[in-house]
Enzyme design. Structure first.
Site, PDB file in Angstrom:
ATOM      1  N   GLN A  70       0.839  -1.203   0.000  1.00  0.00           N
ATOM      2  CA  GLN A  70       0.000   0.000   0.000  1.00  0.00           C
ATOM      3  C   GLN A  70       0.868   1.245   0.000  1.00  0.00           C
ATOM      4  O   GLN A  70       1.859   1.315   0.728  1.00  0.00           O
ATOM      5  CB  GLN A  70      -0.904   0.009   1.242  1.00  0.00           C
ATOM      6  CG  GLN A  70      -1.900  -1.143   1.294  1.00  0.00           C
ATOM      7  CD  GLN A  70      -3.123  -0.916   0.433  1.00  0.00           C
ATOM      8  OE1 GLN A  70      -3.314   0.134  -0.161  1.00  0.00           O
ATOM      9  NE2 GLN A  70      -3.971  -1.933   0.357  1.00  0.00           N
TER      10      GLN A  70
ATOM     11  N   TYR B 276      -5.997 -12.332  -2.039  1.00  0.00           N
ATOM     12  CA  TYR B 276      -5.273 -11.194  -2.617  1.00  0.00           C
ATOM     13  C   TYR B 276      -4.387 -10.584  -1.524  1.00  0.00           C
ATOM     14  O   TYR B 276      -4.438  -9.394  -1.259  1.00  0.00           O
ATOM     15  CB  TYR B 276      -6.233 -10.134  -3.163  1.00  0.00           C
ATOM     16  CG  TYR B 276      -7.305 -10.693  -4.075  1.00  0.00           C
ATOM     17  CD1 TYR B 276      -7.099 -10.741  -5.454  1.00  0.00           C
ATOM     18  CD2 TYR B 276      -8.493 -11.189  -3.561  1.00  0.00           C
ATOM     19  CE1 TYR B 276      -8.071 -11.260  -6.300  1.00  0.00           C
ATOM     20  CE2 TYR B 276      -9.467 -11.711  -4.395  1.00  0.00           C
ATOM     21  CZ  TYR B 276      -9.260 -11.741  -5.757  1.00  0.00           C
ATOM     22  OH  TYR B 276     -10.234 -12.256  -6.577  1.00  0.00           O
TER      23      TYR B 276
ATOM     24  N   CYS C  88     -10.815  -1.109  -3.937  1.00  0.00           N
ATOM     25  CA  CYS C  88     -10.203   0.108  -4.474  1.00  0.00           C
ATOM     26  C   CYS C  88     -10.967   0.583  -5.704  1.00  0.00           C
ATOM     27  O   CYS C  88     -10.494   1.443  -6.432  1.00  0.00           O
ATOM     28  CB  CYS C  88      -8.730  -0.127  -4.805  1.00  0.00           C
ATOM     29  SG  CYS C  88      -8.465  -1.414  -6.011  1.00  0.00           S
TER      30      CYS C  88
HETATM   31  N1  SAH Z   1      -3.882  -7.071   0.753  1.00  0.00           N
HETATM   32  C1  SAH Z   1      -2.626  -6.629   0.203  1.00  0.00           C
HETATM   33  C2  SAH Z   1      -2.602  -6.554  -1.335  1.00  0.00           C
HETATM   34  C3  SAH Z   1      -3.767  -5.891  -1.982  1.00  0.00           C
HETATM   35  S1  SAH Z   1      -3.540  -5.424  -3.671  1.00  0.00           S
HETATM   36  C4  SAH Z   1      -2.226  -5.302   0.799  1.00  0.00           C
HETATM   37  O1  SAH Z   1      -3.081  -4.564   1.266  1.00  0.00           O
HETATM   38  O2  SAH Z   1      -1.035  -4.984   0.785  1.00  0.00           O
HETATM   39  C5  SAH Z   1      -4.163  -6.755  -4.582  1.00  0.00           C
HETATM   40  C6  SAH Z   1      -3.230  -7.929  -4.688  1.00  0.00           C
HETATM   41  O3  SAH Z   1      -3.893  -8.919  -5.454  1.00  0.00           O
HETATM   42  C7  SAH Z   1      -1.907  -7.663  -5.388  1.00  0.00           C
HETATM   43  O4  SAH Z   1      -0.857  -8.096  -4.565  1.00  0.00           O
HETATM   44  C8  SAH Z   1      -1.982  -8.517  -6.672  1.00  0.00           C
HETATM   45  O5  SAH Z   1      -0.739  -9.060  -7.040  1.00  0.00           O
HETATM   46  C9  SAH Z   1      -2.950  -9.596  -6.265  1.00  0.00           C
HETATM   47  N2  SAH Z   1      -3.726 -10.273  -7.315  1.00  0.00           N
HETATM   48  C10 SAH Z   1      -4.163  -9.768  -8.488  1.00  0.00           C
HETATM   49  N3  SAH Z   1      -4.933 -10.669  -9.123  1.00  0.00           N
HETATM   50  C11 SAH Z   1      -4.989 -11.768  -8.334  1.00  0.00           C
HETATM   51  C12 SAH Z   1      -5.641 -13.025  -8.434  1.00  0.00           C
HETATM   52  N4  SAH Z   1      -6.390 -13.325  -9.485  1.00  0.00           N
HETATM   53  N5  SAH Z   1      -5.490 -13.901  -7.428  1.00  0.00           N
HETATM   54  C13 SAH Z   1      -4.729 -13.601  -6.339  1.00  0.00           C
HETATM   55  N6  SAH Z   1      -4.097 -12.426  -6.200  1.00  0.00           N
HETATM   56  C14 SAH Z   1      -4.214 -11.522  -7.182  1.00  0.00           C
END
Ligand code: SAH
Length: 455
Positions: free
Chosen positions: A286, A315, A411
């Site tokens: 973030q 995610y 988001c």
């Molecule tokens: N919760 C974390 C990341 C959120 S951003 C934080 O707050 O730091 C969203 C994340 O989803 C990213 O790291 C991206 O790489 C991942 N992502 C994108 N598509 C995805 C999918 N189909 N399955 C799993 N992760 C995914």
């Protein structure tokens, strides 16, 4: 019959601005035909010049403001609007927060869902907050320059103060730029696809002040690399990691496949909610640390954990939410598609002596299906997907494992509302007002936390 727009290109008109789009453009209507105009606000009268006429809508540019909105911020640097770095900078911060709240509210209203959206939680100092920058490097009249592209183009506008970035990051970019100039490193040329340096990336730990410099290159080798590395370290004592990412492609994607460590560690460390995190060059983290702590605290509070629950964090990135949740849960499972991020997540669990987490690399939708097949029964699923929201197959499997709660960090309000409708078909209802948290002041991005509960 051929359609005829009620406006003509290059003509001037006097209009009333009646609305603001989710991209931050003012809206005026001439005989019901909408025109979108940068740097205008609802309630303003403006003299505009039409620059583009499409079938159903057009674009115009502001020639002169005839009346001003009380929400307008004066004396702005237009480069931040031109480049899209700060498309809402002309709107007072309180009004930005309302704009974000209303945007989510309107989408729920339009979709006939009876959901309340709370006022957006903002920042006290809503500028210079970003902990990460990825800055294009190009040649202008034979000189290596850094800055940002003009919107919808690849014309570099040279910028030194990026307004929304940590000022130490801005300083580092100038230092690296000057070192690259000194050793005559060729900037990437997008037409000829030659040159060496495409982008400079900088990350800085908010609490630790550890800094990573990433050089994104078109070539495998950087001429004079040893001396460049040495000079960066000498000039920037906060630097603990210098990385190179090689992007051989002709396309616009930022990062290439291979990343090498030129000096120091492969990651920097930062803290969030008292936990330590390792962050690699290509892991998602973030960008607004102060607001992220508010966002995560809220998400965790809303999950109402008492140490007995099993939680899935889909995610999960480098495991930030998972690890913050772990001390309140019996067991946490995290899934994330970027392999390096999961490696970071595992290191992060160790660093914080947390041993009730399991991290898996994979797509959330496929992994959710596997967990369902294995009979995993989470009490709570937390999701924090990218802008495209949840895959419908993810929602299907998530609903099958029937958690009591789903905490959705979003988001993108439009995919949030779409997913809320799909979840409603499975009996998941929004049981508390949606809480927006401003992660991206001066920009149009809208982040929020929503809780779904099974009826
Ligand atoms: N919760 C974390 C990341 C959120 S951003 C934080 O707050 O730091 C969203 C994340 O989803 C990213 O790291 C991206 O790489 C991942 N992502 C994108 N598509 C995805 C999918 N189909 N399955 C799993 N992760 C995914």
């Amino acid at each position: 019959m051929k359609f005829k727009a009620p406006v003509t290109k290059n003509e001037e008109y006097e209009v009333d601005i009646i609305d603001l789009t989710y991209q931050g453009l003012g809206v005026a209507k001439i005989e019901d035909y909408p025109l979108f105009i940068e740097d205008t606000l609802p309630g303003e009268k403006a003299l505009i010049k039409v620059i583009k006429v499409n079938q159903n809508f057009g674009f115009a540019k502001l020639e002169k403001l005839l009346t001003k909105s009380p929400d307008r911020v004066e004396n702005i640097d237009k480069n931040y609007t031109r480049t899209g770095i700060a498309p809402l900078q002309h709107l007072k911060y309180d009004a930005q927060l309302e704009f974000k709240q209303h945007q989510i509210q309107e989408l729920f209203d339009k979709s006939k869902m009876d959901v309340e959206v709370l006022p957006t939680i903002g920042m006290d100092n809503p500028t210079h907050y970003r902990n990460k920058a990825q800055i294009p490097v190009r040649s202008i009249n034979g000189k290596l320059q850094t800055g940002f592209f003009r919107k919808h183009s690849h014309d570099l506008v040279t910028i030194e103060d990026f307004y929304i970035q940590d000022p130490e990051i801005d300083k580092a970019i100038v230092v690296v730029r000057d070192i690259l100039r000194k050793y005559h490193i060729e900037p990437y040329n997008e037409t000829k696809h030659n040159g060496v340096i495409r982008n400079i990336m900088v990350r800085r730990g908010h609490y630790t002040n550890e800094m990573m410099i990433g050089l994104i290159t078109r070539t495998k080798k950087i001429p004079m690399v040893d001396i460049i590395v040495r000079e960066i370290k000498e000039a920037l004592p906060e630097v603990t990691s210098i990385m190179q990412n090689i992007n051989l492609s002709d396309g616009n994607g930022l990062l290439g496949k291979s990343t090498v460590c030129l000096d120091g560690k492969k990651y920097i460390e930062d803290k969030l909610l008292g936990l330590k995190f390792a962050i690699s060059l290509n892991s998602f983290y973030q960008v607004n640390p102060e607001q992220t702590e508010k966002l995560y605290s809220l998400a965790i509070e809303k999950a109402q954990l008492d140490g007995t629950q099993t939680v899935i964090d889909a995610y999960c990135g480098i495991g930030t939410i998972s690890l913050a949740v772990a001390e309140h849960a019996k067991k946490v499972y995290g899934v994330e598609i970027v392999k390096e991020a999961i490696e970071d997540a595992k290191i992060n669990a160790q660093k914080n002596h947390i041993n009730n987490t399991t991290f898996v690399t994979g797509s959330a939708e496929e992994q959710m299906e596997k967990w369902q097949a294995q009979g995993l029964k989470p009490d709570v699923i937390m999701v924090d997907p990218p802008r495209k929201g949840l895959a419908s197959s993810f929602i299907d499997s998530a609903a099958q494992v029937a958690p009591k709660k789903i905490v959705y960090v979003s988001c993108n309000p439009s995919t949030l509302v779409r997913d809320a409708r799909r979840l409603a078909e499975y009996g998941y209802e929004i049981t508390q007002p949606v809480q927006p948290v401003d992660q991206f002041p001066q920009t149009v991005h809208v982040e929020s936390v929503t809780v779904f509960e099974k009826k």
